[in-house]
Design an enzyme around this catalytic site. Structure first.
Site, short mmCIF file in Angstrom:
data_model
loop_
_atom_site.label_atom_id
_atom_site.label_comp_id
_atom_site.label_asym_id
_atom_site.label_seq_id
_atom_site.Cartn_x
_atom_site.Cartn_y
_atom_site.Cartn_z
CD GLU A 1 -2.79 1.15 2.45
OE1 GLU A 1 -3.71 0.31 2.38
OE2 GLU A 1 -2.63 1.92 3.42
CE1 TYR B 1 -11.35 8.81 -3.46
CE2 TYR B 1 -12.17 9.44 -1.29
CZ TYR B 1 -12.28 9.47 -2.67
OH TYR B 1 -13.32 10.16 -3.25
NE ARG C 1 -17.31 5.12 9.15
CZ ARG C 1 -17.41 5.44 10.44
NH1 ARG C 1 -18.57 5.31 11.05
NH2 ARG C 1 -16.35 5.84 11.10
N GLY C 2 -14.44 4.91 5.67
CA GLY C 2 -13.51 6.01 5.86
C GLY C 2 -13.67 6.64 7.24
CG ASP C 3 -10.53 6.99 9.71
OD1 ASP C 3 -11.21 5.99 10.03
OD2 ASP C 3 -9.30 6.97 9.59
CG HIS D 1 -14.69 -0.34 12.69
ND1 HIS D 1 -15.00 0.93 13.13
CD2 HIS D 1 -14.56 -0.26 11.34
CE1 HIS D 1 -15.06 1.74 12.10
NE2 HIS D 1 -14.79 1.04 11.00
CG ASP E 1 -15.92 -5.09 14.68
OD1 ASP E 1 -16.69 -4.14 14.48
OD2 ASP E 1 -14.94 -5.04 15.43
#
Length: 275
Positions: free
Chosen positions: A2, A34, A92-94, A137, A147
């Site tokens: 990554e 992203y 989902r993202g932070d 999570h 989760d």
């Protein structure tokens, strides 16, 4: 492996040098993150679309629900497809303030990654990956059963693989995988490994991601905290040991968080006879 999109031209030049150096090792894929709120979306699209063209290595573009409506996400998926991107990691993202901040839904947007998986799957144009969390999570408040059910719902919605947040406890990874199997879910879970090169960075990332740092990890670095070469060496040893155990229990793959520097990852992969 990554990478994250560079912030400027100098960073982009460094990134391309790392990726060019990576070609001869032929990783299964390179994923590109992203930014929060889509802050690096254009760079993600540009970098990801160019990687395969330049190197022939498969690429995976991250996509999050943060700060985007359903229509905007549809448009981003169209951009990805037009750029030749065939694999995405649907997250989902932070929240804008970080993982511990309350989630605020965008009007006509999504609350959960499973909705993004469904949206991407409906196009029929992508292989879809999702995230898994051996340490739990950050938003689930220790409800690991929840989760697991969320991960299963993502598989049912169209995800074909998962990559985990970085972790240091083999038993927690095994428990996650076993729970999926016990519930008749055969989603492959690629194990995430962070080669430790900077202790302050490690602590910051652990705080943001909810990853737990066992006492034995802290003890390994005791007395060497201010010696960068030793920190890197010990980090490689820890990641090699973790990777060996994961391969022994037949993890379907190892996903390295390179932090845009491949030297530690390459040394670990050599130690594990992966290259």
């Amino acid at each position: 492996m990554e990478f994250f999109p560079p912030k400027d031209a100098e960073g982009e030049n460094r990134l391309w040098q790392e990726i060019e150096d990576l070609k001869k090792y032929a990783p299964d894929f390179i994923s590109v993150t992203y930014g929060a709120g889509g802050s690096s979306r254009d760079r993600t699209i540009n970098v990801t679309s160019q990687i395969t063209k330049r190197t022939g290595i498969d690429t995976v573009a991250h996509l999050t629900c943060v700060g985007s409506t359903k229509e905007e996400l549809k448009n981003i998926l169209r951009e990805y497809h037009s750029a030749g991107i065939e694999k995405i990691l649907a997250l989902r993202g932070d929240p804008q303030g970080g993982p511990q901040s309350p989630w605020v839904q965008v009007s006509n947007g999504f609350n959960h990654a499973v909705e993004l998986v469904e949206l991407a799957a409906a196009t029929g144009k992508f292989e879809i990956g999702v995230a898994a969390f051996p340490d739990g999570h950050p938003a689930s408040n220790g409800n690991f059963d929840q989760d697991i059910e969320v991960l299963i719902s993502k598989a049912k919605a169209g995800a074909s693989f998962a990559t985990t947040q970085f972790f240091f406890s083999i038993s927690k990874y095994e428990f996650l995988v076993n729970e999926l199997e016990n519930r008749n879910c055969n989603l492959p879970v690629i194990a995430g490994i962070l080669p430790i090169t900077n202790l302050k960075q490690l602590q910051r990332m652990a705080l943001l991601s909810g990853a737990q740092l066992p006492d034995e990890i802290h003890k390994r670095f005791s007395g060497y905290e201010e010696i960068p070469e030793d920190v890197k060496k010990i980090g490689i040893e820890i990641a090699t040991e973790l990777g060996q155990k994961l391969l022994e229990i037949n993890a379907p793959g190892l996903h390295f968080y390179t932090m845009n520097k491949i030297s530690s990852t390459i040394e670990i992969a050599r130690n594990l006879n992966l290259i």
